[in-house]
Design a protein around this motif. Structure first.
Motif: not given
Length: 125
Positions: A4-5, A22-23, A76-78, A115-118
């Motif tokens: 997740l980005v 959030c991709a 876009k899975n976003t 989790w993404g990086q924030g």
């Protein structure tokens, strides 16, 4: 494994707007937004279920409902979070997550989700 980005954070004046993204690199069952302000615990903001687009928002005194909107672009899975009428108390690092198993709660154990990086959101007076 799902990567997740997040992107879209920044500095904005009170009353302004930001849109977070959030991709996701793989299949998700539901996705959520959380935020963590300095010295505070991470808190739930909003979530969306991938199967039917059902959305959920945090409630309470500092509710974001009516100011924030979450939606999912399946192609876009976003996942996006549109934040309007921002307040200084919205200042935090915003994270997106996605539970690893179908049907698992968005607000479950941290280790049960990706989790993404924030991304930092700062709202000035």
């Amino acid at each position: 494994q799902v990567l997740l980005v997040e992107s879209g954070g920044g500095l904005v004046q009170a009353g302004g707007s930001l849109r977070l993204s959030c991709a996701a690199s793989g299949r998700t069952f539901s996705m959520g937004w959380f935020r963590q302000a300095p010295g505070k615990e991470r808190e739930f903001v909003a979530a969306i279920r991938s199967s039917d687009g059902a959305v959920y928002y945090a409630t309470g005194a500092d509710s974001v409902k009516g100011r924030f909107t979450v939606w999912l672009d399946g192609a876009k899975n976003t996942m996006y979070l549109q934040m309007n009428s921002l307040k200084p108390e919205d200042t935090a690092v915003y994270y997106c997550n996605s539970p690893k198993e179908p049907g698992a709660p968005i607000e479950g154990r941290m280790e049960d989700a990706y989790w993404g990086q924030g991304t930092q959101v700062t709202v000035s007076l």
